[in-house]
Structure formats: structure tokens, C-alpha cells
Scaffold this active site. Structure first.
Site, PDB file in Angstrom:
ATOM      1  N   TYR A 299     152.990 -15.850  31.311  1.00  0.00           N
ATOM      2  CA  TYR A 299     151.548 -15.580  31.332  1.00  0.00           C
ATOM      3  C   TYR A 299     151.285 -14.274  32.089  1.00  0.00           C
ATOM      4  O   TYR A 299     150.501 -13.442  31.656  1.00  0.00           O
ATOM      5  CB  TYR A 299     150.791 -16.729  32.011  1.00  0.00           C
ATOM      6  CG  TYR A 299     150.871 -18.036  31.270  1.00  0.00           C
ATOM      7  CD1 TYR A 299     149.950 -18.363  30.287  1.00  0.00           C
ATOM      8  CD2 TYR A 299     151.873 -18.961  31.551  1.00  0.00           C
ATOM      9  CE1 TYR A 299     150.017 -19.568  29.599  1.00  0.00           C
ATOM     10  CE2 TYR A 299     151.953 -20.172  30.872  1.00  0.00           C
ATOM     11  CZ  TYR A 299     151.023 -20.463  29.895  1.00  0.00           C
ATOM     12  OH  TYR A 299     151.101 -21.650  29.223  1.00  0.00           O
TER      13      TYR A 299
ATOM     14  N   ASN B  40     143.190 -20.352  21.225  1.00  0.00           N
ATOM     15  CA  ASN B  40     143.790 -19.627  20.114  1.00  0.00           C
ATOM     16  C   ASN B  40     143.524 -20.316  18.774  1.00  0.00           C
ATOM     17  O   ASN B  40     144.139 -21.329  18.460  1.00  0.00           O
ATOM     18  CB  ASN B  40     145.300 -19.500  20.354  1.00  0.00           C
ATOM     19  CG  ASN B  40     146.033 -18.792  19.245  1.00  0.00           C
ATOM     20  OD1 ASN B  40     145.449 -18.326  18.278  1.00  0.00           O
ATOM     21  ND2 ASN B  40     147.343 -18.725  19.385  1.00  0.00           N
TER      22      ASN B  40
ATOM     23  N   CYS C  29     151.317 -18.798  20.548  1.00  0.00           N
ATOM     24  CA  CYS C  29     151.084 -19.067  21.967  1.00  0.00           C
ATOM     25  C   CYS C  29     152.158 -19.971  22.554  1.00  0.00           C
ATOM     26  O   CYS C  29     152.319 -20.024  23.772  1.00  0.00           O
ATOM     27  CB  CYS C  29     149.686 -19.630  22.201  1.00  0.00           C
ATOM     28  SG  CYS C  29     149.280 -21.059  21.222  1.00  0.00           S
ATOM     29  N   HIS C  30     152.941 -20.635  21.702  1.00  0.00           N
ATOM     30  CA  HIS C  30     154.030 -21.474  22.211  1.00  0.00           C
ATOM     31  C   HIS C  30     155.126 -20.634  22.864  1.00  0.00           C
ATOM     32  O   HIS C  30     155.955 -21.162  23.589  1.00  0.00           O
ATOM     33  CB  HIS C  30     154.620 -22.334  21.084  1.00  0.00           C
ATOM     34  CG  HIS C  30     155.202 -21.564  19.951  1.00  0.00           C
ATOM     35  ND1 HIS C  30     154.425 -21.083  18.918  1.00  0.00           N
ATOM     36  CD2 HIS C  30     156.469 -21.163  19.698  1.00  0.00           C
ATOM     37  CE1 HIS C  30     155.204 -20.437  18.060  1.00  0.00           C
ATOM     38  NE2 HIS C  30     156.452 -20.463  18.511  1.00  0.00           N
TER      39      HIS C  30
ATOM     40  N   GLU D  18     162.749 -21.861  16.630  1.00  0.00           N
ATOM     41  CA  GLU D  18     162.940 -20.418  16.628  1.00  0.00           C
ATOM     42  C   GLU D  18     164.249 -20.018  17.293  1.00  0.00           C
ATOM     43  O   GLU D  18     164.539 -18.829  17.447  1.00  0.00           O
ATOM     44  CB  GLU D  18     161.769 -19.726  17.349  1.00  0.00           C
ATOM     45  CG  GLU D  18     160.465 -19.902  16.641  1.00  0.00           C
ATOM     46  CD  GLU D  18     159.322 -19.156  17.317  1.00  0.00           C
ATOM     47  OE1 GLU D  18     159.519 -18.574  18.408  1.00  0.00           O
ATOM     48  OE2 GLU D  18     158.230 -19.151  16.737  1.00  0.00           O
TER      49      GLU D  18
END
Length: 108
Positions: free
Chosen positions: A41, A63, A71-72, A103
Site C-alpha cells: 500500500y 475498486n 487490487c489483490h 498468477e
């Protein structure tokens, strides 16, 4: 929203009237975080000239483009997973972990 290609989602974020200018800056910076990588962040805030990790978290909580604006991929500075969609545990955190794992991000 269906999954968008990167140029499409970038254009959508740049022109969407539902979000604030601050949110736009956060989401556009987040689009630069590659698949399988994370950013804190604090670092995301630094990238847009914002010193408030909490403000970054609040923008991410709202979001409307997730998961196309990923945002993950935002975690705490100490490497902990942090929150997701305003939650700190439960189903939403499980979802964040699954998205990161899909991912190729290694979760310790």
C-alpha cells in the site's frame, strides 16, 4: 464487468466518471504491477505521491473494476496479505489468496 485486455481497462479507468481523480491515479498505477508480482500500500502510494497507505486502501476497497484492476496484488509492507474488499479475514481473503496463487505468486 467481463475480463478486459490491458489497453481496454486502462482506457476505461481513464474515462470512467464514477471514480474520483484520486481513485483513477491509484487504479492506473496498479495496472503497472505485473501479473505474479505484488506491491505494498505504501509503495503504491509513493508511486502517485500519496503518503497515506490508508487512503490507498480505501480507494482499493471501492475498486469497481476488480479483478481487471488487480487490487489483490496489494499487500502490507511487512509481506502480510492485508485486506481485500474491506475485509481482513474470511471468504474475501481466501479469494485474494486464490487470485495471487493463480498468477504464480508464492504465498508463504
Amino acid at each position: 464487468m467481463t475480463r478486459q485486455t490491458m489497453p481496454d481497462i486502462r482506457r476505461i479507468v481513464e474515462t470512467d466518471s464514477r471514480i474520483t481523480d484520486f481513485q483513477r491515479r491509484v487504479y492506473l498505477a496498479l495496472l503497472d504491477v505485473p501479473r505474479g508480482a505484488t506491491v505494498s500500500y505504501k509503495e503504491l502510494g509513493n508511486r502517485i505521491g500519496c503518503k497515506s497507505a490508508r487512503a490507498i486502501g480505501q480507494a482499493l476497497k471501492r475498486n469497481p473494476f476488480a479483478p481487471d484492476v488487480p487490487c489483490h496484488r496489494v499487500i502490507n509492507s511487512d509481506g502480510r496479505i492485508g485486506g481485500f474488499h474491506g475485509q481482513r479475514d474470511g471468504e474475501m481473503i481466501d479469494r485474494k489468496l486464490k487470485l495471487l496463487a493463480s498468477e504464480g505468486y508464492i504465498i508463504e
